[in-house]
Design a protein around this motif. Structure first.
Motif, PDB file in Angstrom:
ATOM      1  N   GLN A 236       0.830  -1.205   0.000  1.00  0.00           N
ATOM      2  CA  GLN A 236       0.000   0.000   0.000  1.00  0.00           C
ATOM      3  C   GLN A 236       0.866   1.257   0.000  1.00  0.00           C
ATOM      4  O   GLN A 236       0.593   2.212  -0.728  1.00  0.00           O
TER       5      GLN A 236
ATOM      6  N   ASN B 147       2.105   1.943  -3.301  1.00  0.00           N
ATOM      7  CA  ASN B 147       1.033   2.131  -4.288  1.00  0.00           C
ATOM      8  C   ASN B 147       1.004   1.012  -5.333  1.00  0.00           C
ATOM      9  O   ASN B 147       0.697   1.252  -6.506  1.00  0.00           O
ATOM     10  N   PHE B 148       1.340  -0.197  -4.902  1.00  0.00           N
ATOM     11  CA  PHE B 148       1.247  -1.361  -5.787  1.00  0.00           C
ATOM     12  C   PHE B 148      -0.133  -1.985  -5.652  1.00  0.00           C
ATOM     13  O   PHE B 148      -0.711  -2.045  -4.560  1.00  0.00           O
ATOM     14  N   LYS B 149      -0.660  -2.476  -6.773  1.00  0.00           N
ATOM     15  CA  LYS B 149      -1.982  -3.073  -6.815  1.00  0.00           C
ATOM     16  C   LYS B 149      -1.877  -4.577  -7.097  1.00  0.00           C
ATOM     17  O   LYS B 149      -0.934  -5.045  -7.715  1.00  0.00           O
ATOM     18  N   GLU B 150      -2.914  -5.269  -6.653  1.00  0.00           N
ATOM     19  CA  GLU B 150      -2.923  -6.739  -6.771  1.00  0.00           C
ATOM     20  C   GLU B 150      -2.877  -7.185  -8.224  1.00  0.00           C
ATOM     21  O   GLU B 150      -2.040  -8.003  -8.607  1.00  0.00           O
ATOM     22  N   ARG B 151      -3.802  -6.690  -9.042  1.00  0.00           N
ATOM     23  CA  ARG B 151      -3.881  -7.157 -10.421  1.00  0.00           C
ATOM     24  C   ARG B 151      -2.850  -6.477 -11.313  1.00  0.00           C
ATOM     25  O   ARG B 151      -2.216  -7.130 -12.145  1.00  0.00           O
ATOM     26  N   ARG B 152      -2.692  -5.189 -11.148  1.00  0.00           N
ATOM     27  CA  ARG B 152      -1.819  -4.442 -12.046  1.00  0.00           C
ATOM     28  C   ARG B 152      -0.349  -4.772 -11.835  1.00  0.00           C
ATOM     29  O   ARG B 152       0.454  -4.726 -12.778  1.00  0.00           O
ATOM     30  N   HIS B 153       0.032  -5.104 -10.595  1.00  0.00           N
ATOM     31  CA  HIS B 153       1.449  -5.293 -10.304  1.00  0.00           C
ATOM     32  C   HIS B 153       1.789  -6.736  -9.923  1.00  0.00           C
ATOM     33  O   HIS B 153       2.428  -7.444 -10.705  1.00  0.00           O
TER      34      HIS B 153
ATOM     35  N   GLN C  81       0.189  -9.543  -9.789  1.00  0.00           N
ATOM     36  CA  GLN C  81      -0.272 -10.547 -10.746  1.00  0.00           C
ATOM     37  C   GLN C  81       0.600 -10.551 -11.996  1.00  0.00           C
ATOM     38  O   GLN C  81       0.965 -11.617 -12.503  1.00  0.00           O
TER      39      GLN C  81
ATOM     40  N   ASP D 269      -7.550 -15.633  -9.781  1.00  0.00           N
ATOM     41  CA  ASP D 269      -6.528 -14.677 -10.210  1.00  0.00           C
ATOM     42  C   ASP D 269      -5.701 -15.213 -11.367  1.00  0.00           C
ATOM     43  O   ASP D 269      -5.609 -14.603 -12.424  1.00  0.00           O
TER      44      ASP D 269
ATOM     45  N   LYS E 198      -2.877 -12.007  -2.987  1.00  0.00           N
ATOM     46  CA  LYS E 198      -3.335 -10.951  -2.110  1.00  0.00           C
ATOM     47  C   LYS E 198      -2.135 -10.048  -1.844  1.00  0.00           C
ATOM     48  O   LYS E 198      -0.991 -10.443  -2.075  1.00  0.00           O
ATOM     49  N   LEU E 199      -2.381  -8.837  -1.341  1.00  0.00           N
ATOM     50  CA  LEU E 199      -1.265  -7.924  -1.114  1.00  0.00           C
ATOM     51  C   LEU E 199      -0.799  -7.960   0.340  1.00  0.00           C
ATOM     52  O   LEU E 199      -0.144  -8.887   0.746  1.00  0.00           O
TER      53      LEU E 199
END
Length: 369
Positions: A20, A23-29, A31, A63, A79-80
């Motif tokens: 968080q 600023n990393f995201k589950e799907r965008r990064h 995955q 996912d 999951k993050l």
């Protein structure tokens, strides 16, 4: 995690971060990182779909869907910073949904994924390449239990407890803890397999497998590996009655058997599949250029070789690959049909003896030069 400064001879602490904060995201990064390098999960996998939603009567999406080197489907849940409390339940649902996927379903799912990614490639060929086989009929998919891999920065106690219980009951599940660090604007990613503990993984799997040993042994009698071993055993008995060429070779679970020709990188091979039987001289001395020169030197004697052998051979230079082969085929037979075995064994043994005799003097003259 620490960075060792060789000049100062000291360990420098790296700054541990959350996804968080970065600023990393589950799907965008996360995955995408896994898709591009499955070593993050500690093994070689072939990702065949992401955000897979091909389940009847449900809009749920897993996912990532992948295949391991044994042909098992692998359900990957990312999951993050927190695993959440429901990740195990979600993963088990997806595994149950995927249990009914056929080999053709899986190939089609992978082809759709390639098309969606704009890849001008064919799923069937990539699957053959992944498993190191020539014939898609030899690819075995989703014949065993499905596997689950969960990845997160932190796992709740109820998740790890449930995962350990499932592992003890022979459900193939793995938890990977992933932690980001920052150093001078660079992001480092540390991964750790926490379930099963790496050093104890083999032992835990053996304990779980022991409970099902009797059932597994019964089922193995019907597997392809057992069929191949039985076929090779029978074939080697016939071969060894006629020739010493394969005298020191043991039956194998693989779809091929090989023996040396007396020259490094040149081997005689038997190959059997659900569609054909084949004998061949396989040429692979390590360097592609050397292999092609050697193939060309043998091919220069093509007419003499085929006249001595008594039939035309299949000359495969295989420019796109490292090795080359000279082969002879019997089509429309199957190693999985015992009624074909006598015909296949006669073809393989008789022609291999004749083939080796034909090649012997040619190879001797070429290798001298």
């Amino acid at each position: 995690m620490f960075l060792i400064d060789r000049e100062k001879n000291e360990a420098i602490s790296l700054s541990k971060k959350t996804f968080q904060e970065l600023n990393f995201k589950e799907r965008r990064h996360l995955q995408e990182w896994i898709c591009k390098n499955t070593d993050i999960l500690g093994e070689k996998l072939l990702v065949i779909q992401k955000e897979f939603s091909g389940f009847d009567d449900t809009k749920e999406r897993l996912d990532l869907l992948a295949i391991d080197e044994n042909g098992n489907l692998v359900i990957i849940e990312n999951k993050l910073d927190d695993s959440g409390r429901d990740v195990v339940w979600q993963s088990l649902k997806y595994a149950s949904y995927c249990s009914g996927l056929t080999k053709r379903n899986i190939k089609d799912i992978y082809q759709r994924y390639l098309d969606e990614q704009g890849e001008q490639k064919y799923a069937e060929k990539l699957l053959c390449d992944f498993f190191g086989v020539e014939d898609f009929n030899e690819v075995e998919l989703n014949n065993d239990a499905q596997r689950i891999i969960m990845i997160a920065a932190n796992f709740r106690k109820e998740v790890t407890s449930t995962a350990m219980w499932l592992l003890d009951h022979n459900i193939k599940i793995k938890c990977i803890k992933v932690t980001p660090y920052e150093l001078d604007g660079q992001i480092l990613l540390d991964t750790e397999q926490i379930i099963p503990i790496v050093d104890a993984e083999e032992y835990l799997i053996k304990i779980a497998n022991k409970k099902q040993e009797e059932l597994i042994n019964k089922e193995r009698k019907q597997t392809r590996h057992t069929i191949r071993i039985d076929f090779w055993t029978r074939m080697l008995q016939k071969m060894n009655d006629k020739s010493d060429l394969f005298k020191n070779i043991s039956p194998s679970k693989d779809n091929w058997l090989s023996c040396g020709s007396g020259y490094s990188g040149l081997v005689y091979m038997f190959v059997v599949t659900g569609n054909y039987a084949r004998i061949e001289l396989w040429i692979n001395r390590g360097l592609q250029d050397e292999n092609k020169i050697l193939f060309d030197s043998i091919y220069a004697h093509k007419d003499k070789i085929e006249l001595s052998f008594g039939d035309q051979l299949d000359w495969q230079r295989l420019d796109e690959k490292k090795g080359s082969r000279v082969a002879y085929w019997l089509k429309d037979v199957s190693v999985f049909n015992e009624e074909d075995w006598d015909r296949m064994i006669y073809f393989l043994t008789t022609n291999m003896i004749k083939f080796e005799k034909t090649m012997k003097s040619i190879l001797r003259d070429i290798m001298k030069k």
